[in-house]
Structure formats: C-alpha cells, structure tokens
Design a protein around this motif. Structure first.
Motif, PDB file in Angstrom:
ATOM      1  N   LEU A 135       0.833  -1.201   0.000  1.00 62.48           N
ATOM      2  CA  LEU A 135       0.000   0.000   0.000  1.00 62.48           C
ATOM      3  C   LEU A 135       0.867   1.251   0.000  1.00 62.48           C
ATOM      4  N   SER A 136       0.285   2.356  -0.427  1.00 59.75           N
ATOM      5  CA  SER A 136       1.045   3.606  -0.430  1.00 59.75           C
ATOM      6  C   SER A 136       1.015   4.238   0.964  1.00 59.75           C
ATOM      7  N   PHE A 137       2.084   4.954   1.274  1.00 61.11           N
ATOM      8  CA  PHE A 137       2.242   5.534   2.611  1.00 61.11           C
ATOM      9  C   PHE A 137       3.041   6.820   2.486  1.00 61.11           C
ATOM     10  N   SER A 138       2.739   7.792   3.348  1.00 55.14           N
ATOM     11  CA  SER A 138       3.520   9.030   3.374  1.00 55.14           C
ATOM     12  C   SER A 138       3.686   9.495   4.816  1.00 55.14           C
ATOM     13  N   VAL A 139       4.707  10.296   5.051  1.00 54.84           N
ATOM     14  CA  VAL A 139       4.945  10.881   6.378  1.00 54.84           C
ATOM     15  C   VAL A 139       4.380  12.299   6.362  1.00 54.84           C
ATOM     16  N   PRO A 140       3.447  12.621   7.266  1.00 53.28           N
ATOM     17  CA  PRO A 140       2.807  13.943   7.257  1.00 53.28           C
ATOM     18  C   PRO A 140       3.803  15.095   7.377  1.00 53.28           C
ATOM     19  N   LYS A 141       3.455  16.201   6.757  1.00 51.88           N
ATOM     20  CA  LYS A 141       4.325  17.378   6.709  1.00 51.88           C
ATOM     21  C   LYS A 141       4.579  17.967   8.090  1.00 51.88           C
ATOM     22  N   ARG A 142       3.583  17.885   8.970  1.00 55.02           N
ATOM     23  CA  ARG A 142       3.724  18.527  10.283  1.00 55.02           C
ATOM     24  C   ARG A 142       4.105  17.540  11.392  1.00 55.02           C
ATOM     25  N   LEU A 143       4.646  16.376  10.967  1.00 55.86           N
ATOM     26  CA  LEU A 143       5.197  15.443  11.943  1.00 55.86           C
ATOM     27  C   LEU A 143       6.707  15.686  12.020  1.00 55.86           C
ATOM     28  N   HIS A 144       7.201  15.983  13.213  1.00 55.89           N
ATOM     29  CA  HIS A 144       8.622  16.281  13.411  1.00 55.89           C
ATOM     30  C   HIS A 144       9.281  15.131  14.163  1.00 55.89           C
ATOM     31  N   ILE A 145      10.508  14.820  13.788  1.00 55.21           N
ATOM     32  CA  ILE A 145      11.264  13.763  14.473  1.00 55.21           C
ATOM     33  C   ILE A 145      12.407  14.418  15.245  1.00 55.21           C
ATOM     34  N   ILE A 146      12.435  14.167  16.561  1.00 57.91           N
ATOM     35  CA  ILE A 146      13.524  14.668  17.404  1.00 57.91           C
ATOM     36  C   ILE A 146      14.270  13.460  17.966  1.00 57.91           C
ATOM     37  N   GLY A 147      15.530  13.313  17.590  1.00 56.23           N
ATOM     38  CA  GLY A 147      16.356  12.234  18.115  1.00 56.23           C
ATOM     39  C   GLY A 147      17.297  12.758  19.187  1.00 56.23           C
ATOM     40  N   MET A 148      17.771  11.858  20.051  1.00 56.29           N
ATOM     41  CA  MET A 148      18.751  12.231  21.069  1.00 56.29           C
ATOM     42  C   MET A 148      19.922  11.268  21.010  1.00 56.29           C
ATOM     43  N   MET A 149      21.113  11.829  21.109  1.00 51.64           N
ATOM     44  CA  MET A 149      22.314  11.020  20.927  1.00 51.64           C
ATOM     45  C   MET A 149      23.339  11.358  22.014  1.00 51.64           C
ATOM     46  N   ASN A 150      23.804  10.337  22.709  1.00 52.46           N
ATOM     47  CA  ASN A 150      24.802  10.505  23.764  1.00 52.46           C
ATOM     48  C   ASN A 150      26.192  10.446  23.133  1.00 52.46           C
ATOM     49  N   THR A 151      26.900  11.574  23.116  1.00 53.93           N
ATOM     50  CA  THR A 151      28.210  11.618  22.449  1.00 53.93           C
ATOM     51  C   THR A 151      29.314  10.962  23.271  1.00 53.93           C
ATOM     52  N   ALA A 152      29.028  10.602  24.527  1.00 56.26           N
ATOM     53  CA  ALA A 152      30.075  10.021  25.378  1.00 56.26           C
ATOM     54  C   ALA A 152      30.071   8.499  25.361  1.00 56.26           C
ATOM     55  N   ASP A 153      29.168   7.879  24.609  1.00 59.57           N
ATOM     56  CA  ASP A 153      29.111   6.409  24.564  1.00 59.57           C
ATOM     57  C   ASP A 153      30.008   5.893  23.455  1.00 59.57           C
ATOM     58  N   ARG A 154      31.183   5.414  23.846  1.00 62.87           N
ATOM     59  CA  ARG A 154      32.178   4.998  22.848  1.00 62.87           C
ATOM     60  C   ARG A 154      31.856   3.648  22.223  1.00 62.87           C
ATOM     61  N   SER A 155      30.877   2.940  22.773  1.00 63.28           N
ATOM     62  CA  SER A 155      30.555   1.613  22.236  1.00 63.28           C
ATOM     63  C   SER A 155      29.706   1.703  20.976  1.00 63.28           C
ATOM     64  N   LEU A 156      29.234   2.911  20.627  1.00 67.34           N
ATOM     65  CA  LEU A 156      28.306   3.061  19.513  1.00 67.34           C
ATOM     66  C   LEU A 156      28.980   3.632  18.285  1.00 67.34           C
TER      67      LEU A 156
END
Length: 270
Positions: A135-156
C-alpha cells in the motif's frame, strides 16, 4: 538555553523536520526535546507526542510493520511510527512530535527502511509503496522527528551518512553558566555547592582539552538539578555514584589523573 539559541533550534526543526540533539550525559537532552515540542505546539499536549527508545534489537517490524506470530500463524501488525503517522495525518492542521531516545543505539538503516526517503522535508506528504503490504504511505508534513544522541558512549558507531543527511544536528552543552542554573544555584545559598560547581567546571575544561575525550564527554548540569534540599549527603552521592564512575571509564588507563580528580572532588567536603 538562551532565547537566541532556542529560536535557531526551533527554526531549524520547522524547516528540516528532523533534528538530533547530541551531547554528553546530563546536558538535558530529553528535557529539552519535550519542552521544544511543547513550545512549537504552543500548548502542553502529550497526546501529540510519541516517545521511543532505540536499542540493538529494535527493528523495522517494531517501528513500521511486520508479521507477528498469533494463535494460528502470523498476522501483519502495524508498528509505533506507522500508527503515529496515521494519527498525525488525521489532524493535518496540528504539529506532532516523534521523539527517539538513544537514536544511534539502533541499526538505523534497518529500522527506517524506505522511510529514509519519506522523512526528508522535500518528500513529506509524498506517497511511496511499502514493501510489506504493497500500500502507499507518506509521512505527514507537520510530523517532526527529534532524536537524542549521547556523544560520550564509545561503544556506539556514528550514524551512517544516508541518515545523517536527513537530520540536522544540534549540540547541547553543560548549562552551568546559563541564567536558569545560576538562579537555581543562588536559591540554595550553599557555599559547598558553589565550590563543587566550580570544581566541576574546572573538570569540564580538562575533559574538553583532553585529546582522547573532548567537549562531547563533559559533565552535564542535570546531575545537580532537581534537588529539593541541597544536603552534603546528596552532593556526595552525586560525586561518588554519578561523576566518579564516569571518570573511571573516561580515564581507565590514566589512574593518576583519576585519583587526582577524586581527591579534588572529595576535598570540596573537607
């Protein structure tokens, strides 16, 4: 965070749609992500916020859709992002926020699949055919994605370039010199706390200048926040059970440096 810095962050999020808050532990990434969502909405509506945490076993089937075992075989189940997109699509006049903690802990290409194209700002509301259900699918224009990233984790591993191009990256730093923290600190009127914060700021300078570490490993201010009572016991607990274990990981091969800072921090209470 200063007003000017916030204005810039909000403007980038509205334009790019996808942003990653990156920084050391304790700089308030999770706190900032939710407050950023509320401020763009103009109200505090948790119904328009979805919060997930990535991990090594997180998959496209959890995120979008996949076949899950049921009593008589397998059934196609929709994942959390798919359902949230449908919810946002039903209210195209409102802003929605999908917040991902530890975004670099998952296998990004595996989790996002064909969404790598659909989450781009230029491809919002444009439809693509999904592999699972055709089926067809789209991501809405007013949906925002906020990610968080720990810069001190050396295992990643760092995020791959395909995904990196689709996100803007915003550095978050310790806020010991911010107006909010200074007011909070002054409210205690505690000389021991003032001295401890000065030592932490000196420690951060040394971490920043350390060639094997850098500013992404500095100690965040949130370790010292949310205390109802500024007791010596609480301050010692933060030092012994939060700060020193982190320093022992940073300087696992430099025992003299670790011992020096252990003495400096314990010296605050003598």
């Amino acid at each position: 965070m200063t007003e000017a810095k916030y204005d810039r962050l909000a403007a980038v999020l509205k334009k790019k749609k996808n942003i990653i808050l990156q920084g050391a532990p304790g700089v308030g990434k999770t706190f900032a992500a939710k407050r950023l969502a509320y401020s763009v909405m103009g109200e505090k509506d948790d119904d328009r916020i979805e919060f997930v945490q990535f991990h090594q076993n997180y998959s496209y089937e959890d995120f979008m859709m996949g076949y899950k075992p049921v009593e008589n075989g397998f059934e196609l189940k929709y994942g959390i992002f798919y359902r949230f997109c449908q919810k946002a699509a039903n209210h195209p006049d409102k802003d929605y926020f999908f917040i991902i903690d530890e975004i670099n802990r998952g296998n990004m290409s595996k989790i996002f699949g064909e969404l790598l194209m659909l989450i781009e700002a230029d491809y919002r509301d444009k439809k693509a055919t999904l592999a699972y259900n055709g089926l067809s699918f789209s991501v809405p224009k007013r949906l925002h994605i906020i990610g968080m990233m720990n810069t001190a984790d050396r295992s990643l591993a760092m995020i791959d370039y395909a995904l990196r191009r689709r996100f803007s990256f915003f550095d978050m730093e310790p806020g010991f010199d911010s107006e909010g923290f200074i007011n909070y600190q002054n409210s205690f009127a505690n000389e021991t706390f003032n001295t401890l914060i000065e030592r932490i700021k000196e420690l951060n300078k040394e971490i920043d200048q350390d060639k094997s570490l850098g500013k992404g490993f500095c100690i965040g201010h949130s370790y010292f926040c949310n205390a109802d009572d500024c007791t010596e016991e609480w301050m010692k607990d933060v030092v012994d059970f939060d700060i020193l274990p982190m320093l022992s990981e940073y300087w696992f091969d430099e025992n003299s440096k670790l011992q020096r800072w252990e003495n400096i921090l314990h010296g605050v209470f003598q």
